[in-house]
Write a protein that holds these residues in place. Structure first.
Motif, PDB file in Angstrom:
ATOM      1  N   PHE A 196     -17.022  99.151 100.090  1.00  0.00           N
ATOM      2  CA  PHE A 196     -17.862 100.337  99.883  1.00  0.00           C
ATOM      3  C   PHE A 196     -19.133 100.069  99.080  1.00  0.00           C
ATOM      4  O   PHE A 196     -20.041 100.891  99.084  1.00  0.00           O
ATOM      5  CB  PHE A 196     -17.048 101.433  99.191  1.00  0.00           C
ATOM      6  CG  PHE A 196     -15.897 101.950 100.010  1.00  0.00           C
ATOM      7  CD1 PHE A 196     -16.101 102.869 101.017  1.00  0.00           C
ATOM      8  CD2 PHE A 196     -14.608 101.485  99.778  1.00  0.00           C
ATOM      9  CE1 PHE A 196     -15.044 103.346 101.772  1.00  0.00           C
ATOM     10  CE2 PHE A 196     -13.543 101.960 100.527  1.00  0.00           C
ATOM     11  CZ  PHE A 196     -13.763 102.885 101.529  1.00  0.00           C
ATOM     12  N   TYR A 197     -19.190  98.939  98.380  1.00  0.00           N
ATOM     13  CA  TYR A 197     -20.351  98.694  97.533  1.00  0.00           C
ATOM     14  C   TYR A 197     -21.062  97.393  97.882  1.00  0.00           C
ATOM     15  O   TYR A 197     -21.632  96.740  97.024  1.00  0.00           O
ATOM     16  CB  TYR A 197     -19.932  98.717  96.057  1.00  0.00           C
ATOM     17  CG  TYR A 197     -19.426 100.071  95.630  1.00  0.00           C
ATOM     18  CD1 TYR A 197     -20.310 101.130  95.441  1.00  0.00           C
ATOM     19  CD2 TYR A 197     -18.071 100.307  95.470  1.00  0.00           C
ATOM     20  CE1 TYR A 197     -19.853 102.384  95.075  1.00  0.00           C
ATOM     21  CE2 TYR A 197     -17.606 101.550  95.098  1.00  0.00           C
ATOM     22  CZ  TYR A 197     -18.493 102.591  94.902  1.00  0.00           C
ATOM     23  OH  TYR A 197     -18.031 103.833  94.542  1.00  0.00           O
ATOM     24  N   SER A 198     -20.986  97.027  99.140  1.00  0.00           N
ATOM     25  CA  SER A 198     -21.776  95.909  99.661  1.00  0.00           C
ATOM     26  C   SER A 198     -22.757  96.481 100.674  1.00  0.00           C
ATOM     27  O   SER A 198     -22.412  97.371 101.456  1.00  0.00           O
ATOM     28  CB  SER A 198     -20.873  94.863 100.324  1.00  0.00           C
ATOM     29  OG  SER A 198     -19.982  94.292  99.389  1.00  0.00           O
ATOM     30  N   SER A 199     -23.983  95.988 100.656  1.00  0.00           N
ATOM     31  CA  SER A 199     -25.008  96.541 101.553  1.00  0.00           C
ATOM     32  C   SER A 199     -26.004  95.455 101.931  1.00  0.00           C
ATOM     33  O   SER A 199     -26.143  94.445 101.236  1.00  0.00           O
ATOM     34  CB  SER A 199     -25.730  97.717 100.875  1.00  0.00           C
ATOM     35  OG  SER A 199     -26.354  97.286  99.673  1.00  0.00           O
ATOM     36  N   GLY A 200     -26.705  95.692 103.039  1.00  0.00           N
ATOM     37  CA  GLY A 200     -27.725  94.757 103.494  1.00  0.00           C
ATOM     38  C   GLY A 200     -27.171  93.357 103.730  1.00  0.00           C
ATOM     39  O   GLY A 200     -27.707  92.374 103.221  1.00  0.00           O
ATOM     40  N   ILE A 201     -26.079  93.270 104.485  1.00  0.00           N
ATOM     41  CA  ILE A 201     -25.388  91.998 104.675  1.00  0.00           C
ATOM     42  C   ILE A 201     -26.287  90.998 105.406  1.00  0.00           C
ATOM     43  O   ILE A 201     -26.851  91.299 106.460  1.00  0.00           O
ATOM     44  CB  ILE A 201     -24.087  92.193 105.463  1.00  0.00           C
ATOM     45  CG1 ILE A 201     -23.199  93.234 104.779  1.00  0.00           C
ATOM     46  CG2 ILE A 201     -23.345  90.876 105.618  1.00  0.00           C
ATOM     47  CD1 ILE A 201     -22.771  92.841 103.403  1.00  0.00           C
ATOM     48  N   LYS A 202     -26.415  89.807 104.831  1.00  0.00           N
ATOM     49  CA  LYS A 202     -27.112  88.696 105.475  1.00  0.00           C
ATOM     50  C   LYS A 202     -26.050  87.735 106.004  1.00  0.00           C
ATOM     51  O   LYS A 202     -25.413  87.012 105.247  1.00  0.00           O
ATOM     52  CB  LYS A 202     -28.033  87.988 104.487  1.00  0.00           C
ATOM     53  CG  LYS A 202     -29.138  88.877 103.922  1.00  0.00           C
ATOM     54  CD  LYS A 202     -29.991  88.120 102.921  1.00  0.00           C
ATOM     55  CE  LYS A 202     -31.080  89.009 102.336  1.00  0.00           C
ATOM     56  NZ  LYS A 202     -31.885  88.292 101.311  1.00  0.00           N
ATOM     57  N   PHE A 203     -25.879  87.737 107.313  1.00  0.00           N
ATOM     58  CA  PHE A 203     -24.749  87.019 107.886  1.00  0.00           C
ATOM     59  C   PHE A 203     -24.892  85.512 107.781  1.00  0.00           C
ATOM     60  O   PHE A 203     -23.896  84.789 107.747  1.00  0.00           O
ATOM     61  CB  PHE A 203     -24.548  87.458 109.345  1.00  0.00           C
ATOM     62  CG  PHE A 203     -24.019  88.853 109.469  1.00  0.00           C
ATOM     63  CD1 PHE A 203     -22.668  89.111 109.289  1.00  0.00           C
ATOM     64  CD2 PHE A 203     -24.871  89.910 109.744  1.00  0.00           C
ATOM     65  CE1 PHE A 203     -22.165  90.403 109.396  1.00  0.00           C
ATOM     66  CE2 PHE A 203     -24.378  91.205 109.841  1.00  0.00           C
ATOM     67  CZ  PHE A 203     -23.028  91.449 109.665  1.00  0.00           C
TER      68      PHE A 203
END
Length: 457
Positions: A196-203
């Motif tokens: 819930f508190y991770s955002s803008g994932i750079k794969f």
């Protein structure tokens, strides 16, 4: 016609929980909690220093928090000291939490379904009920439902620090239940942060971090040793996880879970136990207190305290910690015991578990962390949330202290019985061999397969 002997229906032995722990398990719990207790004292001290610093010299406190250090390229690690404490030092805390989780699942109280049921149910209910109460309080137009996770975490170090300050004795079974509850609670908190508190994932960064974790696991499983190899690898994995957008502390948990925590051959300690023994003092004595120093410094004033009980978000946090945690943990445990026909240790009462449930409402480290993650663009609301965490934790600590003090004499008697190893013929054993007398009395029972919810009580 001859009389037949009466036929007795077979009786089902009721399983007992909060019973006496096995000696090896009690020894491990005692050693772990001793370190956490010292860490809890340091944590309390750091929190008090932070509050004094932030209220007496606020500009100095803010300038230190905002001071930047670290390389800017290529992984954007020119971070403030507050961020280094939150994302960096807390990774050590979550690394230890990962090892604790692994050990509990392979060698501790969670290794069998029957033993795991009560603490798992208690922890799940102790997370769900505060979140529900927070959502209800914040369901109106002035609420901020995004902070629902703030009151869900239990801080074992803070709780043990309170016990150390007030001098309350707790039998090992209650301490073990509190520790196991906190371990499962940490697992849920980790999942909440990751989801819930991770955002803008750079794969690309996440993929490289995963590859680093695979390499970490492979080297460990192949028996490769050397801190000079694993520490740099851990730092690289952490930096990649930080860059990926997933909260960096997840890297610490993942590496902790990868360590082998069962013994092989003639090992006295598994690699996980050995590393935990080395790293736990660093976590409890440095990482968590420094984080508290950089996170607990909120402005305390009459208007700020009034807002805690008049605004939806802080009120939801206090209600979640004080009421939600208590009702969730105690109610979940009671229902689980009732439906599984588990029998409470006759030397304890449900009132003892209720007091421990109130104590588990102390949510500090992870709650402060989630306060910052939940409101990253509203610093004033984040500060009000932190104030609510402090107030709620203080209320839980005060009420739990009163409840536990009412049973201090009984707890002291139980602890003395657990520790007694008489020499000279008083009270049991005459050998003074380092094995408590009550353990020698239970020796035949300990040879039986372990069953029940609390060891071999």
């Amino acid at each position: 016609m001859t009389d037949q002997p009466p036929v007795h229906e077979p009786t089902t032995r009721r399983q007992q929980f909060l019973g006496r722990l096995s000696l090896p398990e009690r020894t491990f719990i005692t050693d772990a909690l001793r370190t956490e207790t010292v860490g809890g004292m340091l944590l309390l001290t750091a929190a008090v220093v932070a509050l004094i610093w932030a209220n007496v010299w606020p500009h100095s406190y803010e300038s230190v928090l905002d001071y930047r250090i670290g390389p800017s390229a290529p992984l954007h690690l020119d971070l403030t000291l507050a961020t280094w404490a939150k994302d960096g030092l807390l990774t050590i805390f979550f690394f230890v939490a990962g090892i604790e989780l692994k050990r509990e699942f392979v060698a501790g109280e969670l290794r069998t379904p029957s033993a795991a049921l009560l603490p798992v149910v208690a922890a799940v209910c102790g997370v769900a009920m505060p979140a529900v109460l927070f959502a209800l309080v914040n369901s109106g137009s002035g609420g901020h439902p995004g902070g629902w996770a703030i009151p869900t975490a239990t801080d074992i170090a803070f709780a043990l620090g309170v016990l150390a300050v007030v001098g309350s004795h707790l039998p090992s079974a209650l301490r073990a239940f509190l520790l196991t509850l906190a371990v499962v609670d940490d697992l849920i908190a980790i999942l909440i942060i990751a989801i819930f508190y991770s955002s803008g994932i750079k794969f690309w960064a996440l993929g490289l971090a995963f590859a680093g974790l695979v390499l970490f696991w492979f080297l460990h499983r192949r028996g490769v040793k050397g801190w000079y190899l694993f520490v740099p690898l851990a730092v690289v994995v952490w930096a990649l996880m930080h860059e990926s957008g997933v909260h960096a502390t997840v890297a610490g948990v993942a590496m902790g879970l990868m360590l082998r925590c069962h013994r092989e051959g003639d090992e006295k300690h598994s690699p996980g136990e050995h590393i935990e023994h080395l790293v736990r003092p660093l976590s409890a004595g440095l990482a968590v207190p420094v984080f508290a120093l950089f996170s607990a410094g909120v402005t305390i004033s009459v208007p700020a305290l009034r807002e805690v009980f008049t605004q939806a978000t802080p009120l939801g946090i206090v209600t979640g910690l004080l009421v939600g945690k208590t009702v969730g943990i105690f109610g979940g445990t009671w229902l689980a015991a009732r439906f599984t026909r588990a029998e409470l240790n006759p030397r304890l009462k449900w009132a003892d578990l209720f007091a421990v449930s109130v104590l588990a409402g102390i949510g500090f480290t992870v709650s402060l962390l989630i306060s910052e993650l939940a409101f990253p663009h509203d610093l004033a609301l984040a500060d009000r949330s932190k104030t609510a965490v402090l107030v709620g934790s203080l209320l839980c600590a005060t009420i739990a202290t009163v409840l536990l003090k009412l049973r201090t004499r009984h707890y002291r008697t139980l602890c003395e019985e657990e520790d007694q190893d008489a020499d000279g013929g008083v009270g049991g054993s005459v050998d003074g061999d380092g094995v408590p007398d009550v353990r020698q009395q239970d020796e035949p029972a300990r040879r039986l397969p372990r069953e029940g919810f609390g060891g071999d009580g």
